[in-house]
Design a protein around this motif. Structure first.
Motif, PDB file in Angstrom:
ATOM      1  N   TYR A 141      21.418  24.686  11.486  1.00 15.36           N
ATOM      2  CA  TYR A 141      20.764  23.556  12.160  1.00 15.36           C
ATOM      3  C   TYR A 141      21.520  22.261  11.892  1.00 15.36           C
ATOM      4  O   TYR A 141      21.602  21.395  12.767  1.00 15.36           O
ATOM      5  CB  TYR A 141      19.303  23.430  11.719  1.00 15.36           C
ATOM      6  N   ILE A 142      22.056  22.129  10.665  1.00 17.00           N
ATOM      7  CA  ILE A 142      22.876  20.942  10.342  1.00 17.00           C
ATOM      8  C   ILE A 142      24.084  20.912  11.269  1.00 17.00           C
ATOM      9  O   ILE A 142      24.427  19.877  11.851  1.00 17.00           O
ATOM     10  CB  ILE A 142      23.319  20.969   8.864  1.00 17.00           C
TER      11      ILE A 142
ATOM     12  N   GLU B  89      12.736  13.439  21.414  1.00 19.12           N
ATOM     13  CA  GLU B  89      13.125  12.105  20.943  1.00 19.12           C
ATOM     14  C   GLU B  89      12.769  11.927  19.473  1.00 19.12           C
ATOM     15  O   GLU B  89      13.552  11.369  18.697  1.00 19.12           O
ATOM     16  CB  GLU B  89      12.415  11.033  21.776  1.00 19.12           C
ATOM     17  N   THR B  90      11.574  12.408  19.085  1.00 20.79           N
ATOM     18  CA  THR B  90      11.147  12.293  17.686  1.00 20.79           C
ATOM     19  C   THR B  90      12.096  13.062  16.775  1.00 20.79           C
ATOM     20  O   THR B  90      12.519  12.551  15.722  1.00 20.79           O
ATOM     21  CB  THR B  90       9.706  12.832  17.538  1.00 20.79           C
TER      22      THR B  90
ATOM     23  N   TRP C 235      16.892  13.313  12.909  1.00 26.52           N
ATOM     24  CA  TRP C 235      18.273  13.694  12.567  1.00 26.52           C
ATOM     25  C   TRP C 235      19.153  12.462  12.350  1.00 26.52           C
ATOM     26  O   TRP C 235      20.019  12.466  11.456  1.00 26.52           O
ATOM     27  CB  TRP C 235      18.860  14.576  13.671  1.00 26.52           C
ATOM     28  N   GLU C 236      18.960  11.416  13.151  1.00 35.01           N
ATOM     29  CA  GLU C 236      19.747  10.184  12.956  1.00 35.01           C
ATOM     30  C   GLU C 236      19.480   9.579  11.578  1.00 35.01           C
ATOM     31  O   GLU C 236      20.387   9.071  10.919  1.00 35.01           O
ATOM     32  CB  GLU C 236      19.408   9.175  14.058  1.00 35.01           C
TER      33      GLU C 236
ATOM     34  N   ASP D 292      12.186  22.658   9.383  1.00 30.80           N
ATOM     35  CA  ASP D 292      13.157  22.265   8.349  1.00 30.80           C
ATOM     36  C   ASP D 292      13.290  20.746   8.271  1.00 30.80           C
ATOM     37  O   ASP D 292      13.300  20.166   7.177  1.00 30.80           O
ATOM     38  CB  ASP D 292      14.531  22.878   8.651  1.00 30.80           C
ATOM     39  N   THR D 293      13.413  20.092   9.436  1.00 28.72           N
ATOM     40  CA  THR D 293      13.594  18.630   9.420  1.00 28.72           C
ATOM     41  C   THR D 293      12.335  17.936   8.915  1.00 28.72           C
ATOM     42  O   THR D 293      12.420  16.922   8.214  1.00 28.72           O
ATOM     43  CB  THR D 293      13.961  18.099  10.826  1.00 28.72           C
ATOM     44  N   MET D 294      11.164  18.488   9.253  1.00 30.79           N
ATOM     45  CA  MET D 294       9.899  17.918   8.757  1.00 30.79           C
ATOM     46  C   MET D 294       9.893  17.905   7.225  1.00 30.79           C
ATOM     47  O   MET D 294       9.608  16.874   6.591  1.00 30.79           O
ATOM     48  CB  MET D 294       8.742  18.770   9.286  1.00 30.79           C
TER      49      MET D 294
END
Length: 461
Positions: A449-450, A425-426, A431-432, A367-369
């Motif tokens: 996930y949010i 870390e990636t 997310w940041e 999802d973040t990708m």
């Protein structure tokens, strides 16, 4: 049975013609014995009736047509392999050049390998951590994949190659991991850089290095990647190791192939390259993969410099057809001091979806990708609009996306060659960056996930 002839008819370096031969086969290895006892090696390029055309591995100087003898050895070029190869440096023909002893071979393998039966291939689906965010987070490398890096002259692909070789690992701690590194047609300074980098970081203990220099014969350049892949096949399928093969630079390999083709007076194809360039590259690239019933695997990262940064040039074009994606380096990012200068949007790993998710990386990875790709693309569009119409023409949301793109370049893409980021870390950096946007814009990420991963100080809307 070894056959010997004194019927050398003609030499036009690097080619030699021998007549009245019998039972000689294509790609067979041969030796030339000079009158003074010196031995030089060559291989059969072509057989026409009783005439064989051979290619010399060394200079033709001093070969006397009447007095020199040619012996055909009955086999093609072979590499002696054993686990003692780990930690060693070899030339392009498999001879040690690090001052150590010769390898006590457990087996001698044909460097052309054996084609992998498609029915015996296992699907690549396990994550390899490279420590480079743009690869791990967005263009994930999967065990058994072929993922080339398309670079340009002057871009820091050598530093990226060394970083991948140094940092790559499988997250399963019980697995043996090795790197086979083949430097093809590079300068002595580049070769020394790679060897010293491996030694400085201790990565040489799990690595096998083959170095072919720019002043070595073209035929050796053709053999070098095949030597490396033969070593990789032995470690992967006989010793159950997970092997990362890095080949740099494939462009030098293709140039050598063109040079040999011209010497044989073959009809040239696109831009002078032989018509069989696609087939030839495929015989190398397709040696990567996983086999059903075997623990080990071969993952390949070929690196090539695109002439004139042209993606449609035959070498990157054909490579793209055979492999599963590409990582593209950007000259514009390099000028801005961003390293490694990976151009995220045109880069692609076709197998990335198979190597991410729960049990492989983390549940939120996919999802973040997708969200990072979408946000970065919109941010780049906003920056282009700002360049044309000025900042006043942008909405407040467009300005946020433009800021996101700048921060993405600085914090996500940009990382020192010495920084080895874990996948956690990636994902945290991702997310940041997403926290710069209103949560209502995170349409590609599932709400749970949010709630779980988005920093608590992020904007809500």
């Amino acid at each position: 049975m070894i056959k010997e002839y004194k019927t050398i008819r003609e030499i036009a370096s690097p080619l030699m013609m021998v007549s009245q031969v019998e039972g000689v086969t294509y790609d067979e290895l041969a030796e030339i014995q000079l009158p003074n006892g010196e031995i030089r090696r060559c291989k059969v390029l072509e057989v026409d009736g009783g005439t064989a055309v051979l290619q010399l591995f060394e200079s033709a100087a001093g070969i006397n047509l009447k007095e020199s003898r040619v012996r055909f050895l009955g086999h093609s070029l072979e590499l002696g392999v054993s686990e003692d190869m780990l930690g060693r440096v070899f030339d392009g023909m498999g001879k040690p050049i690090d001052g150590g002893p010769d390898i006590l071979a457990e087996a001698h393998l044909d460097i052309n390998g054996l084609p992998m039966n498609p029915a015996a291939r296992d699907y690549p689906n396990e994550f390899i951590q490279t420590g480079v965010s743009t690869i791990d987070g967005l263009n994930t490398l999967v065990r058994g994949q072929k993922l080339p890096i398309f670079s340009g002259s002057g871009l820091p692909h050598a530093a990226l190659a060394a970083q991948l070789a140094r940092q790559a690992k499988v997250l399963d701690e019980n697995s043996n991991f090795a790197v086979v590194f083949a430097a093809i047609g590079i300068t002595f300074e580049e070769s020394e850089y790679f060897v010293q980098e491996f030694r400085r970081t201790g990565a040489i203990d799990r690595a096998v290095i083959f170095a072919n220099l720019a002043n070595d014969p073209a035929v050796e350049r053709i053999a070098t990647p095949r030597m490396a892949l033969t070593a990789a096949e032995y470690l992967a399928f006989e010793k159950d190791m997970h092997v990362l093969v890095i080949l740099t630079d494939i462009t030098n390999y293709a140039e050598a192939l063109r040079e040999i083709s011209a010497a044989k007076k073959e009809v040239p194809g696109r831009r002078g390259y032989p018509g069989y360039l696609y087939t030839d590259l495929a015989t190398m690239y397709e040696r990567a993969g996983r086999r059903i019933g075997k623990e080990g695997s071969i993952t390949m990262v070929p690196i090539l410099t695109m002439p004139e940064d042209d993606k449609t040039h035959p070498i990157p074009d054909l490579t793209g057809y055979i492999t599963e994606g590409q990582i593209i380096l950007s000259r514009e990012l390099h000028r801005r001091g961003i390293s490694p200068p990976v151009d995220v949007l045109p880069s692609l790993s076709r197998l990335k979806d198979k190597g991410v998710g729960k049990g492989k990386t983390r549940e939120d990875h996919s999802d973040t990708m997708n969200q990072l790709f979408a946000a970065y693309a919109r941010g780049k569009d906003a920056k282009e609009l700002m360049t044309i119409l000025g900042e006043a023409a942008l909405t407040d949301l467009d300005k946020l996306y433009a800021k996101f793109a700048d921060e993405f370049d600085k914090r996500y893409i940009n990382q020192s060659n010495e920084i080895d980021r874990s996948i956690e870390e990636t994902l945290t950096i991702g997310w940041e960056l997403l926290s710069l946007l209103p949560t209502s814009e995170l349409k590609r990420v599932r709400p749970q996930y949010i709630e779980k991963y988005l920093p608590k100080n992020a904007k809500a809307e």
